[in-house]
Design a protein around this motif. Structure first.
Motif: not given
Length: 128
Positions: A54-56, A60-62, A82-87, A102-107
């Protein structure tokens, strides 16, 4: 968060966002969520399990990567934006939903005003 829950939680969050839609432009193994043709989430499975990209915001990403062990730089994307989420234990349902929103809002913020399905400056407060 359990492995089986990550995609389900993100998919439900993405489906609820105004003007969002899912497609498979990179093949059936990649579920791509877009708003007005712009990607805000990518879901896929790797050999070690499911991921969500997702976009970040760069700052915030850092901070997210430093705070949460299950958040890493964006898989096959610009590592700054962009960041990657893993379970895993550091991510819960609420955090995953918040990050998708937040990703949606940024786009949406990057879209011309006439194409925006929401006001990105006020959406986060009303989306909860």
């Amino acid at each position: 968060m359990r492995r089986s829950d990550l995609h389900k939680i993100v998919r439900e969050a993405a489906e609820a966002l105004p003007g969002s839609g899912m497609s498979h432009p990179f093949g059936p193994e990649y579920e791509v969520w877009k708003v007005r043709g712009k990607v805000f989430a990518l879901l896929t499975d790797l050999a070690d399990g499911p991921i969500v990209v997702i976009k970040s915001d760069p700052e915030d990403s850092r901070a997210l990567r430093e705070t949460y062990a299950d958040i890493t730089p964006g898989y096959h994307m610009n590592k700054k934006h962009w960041i990657t989420l893993r379970p895993g234990p550091s991510i819960d349902n609420s955090l995953a939903q918040e990050l998708v929103t937040e990703s949606y809002r940024l786009v949406v913020m990057g879209l011309p005003r006439a194409q925006r399905p929401i006001d990105p400056d006020n959406f986060a407060a009303t989306a909860q």
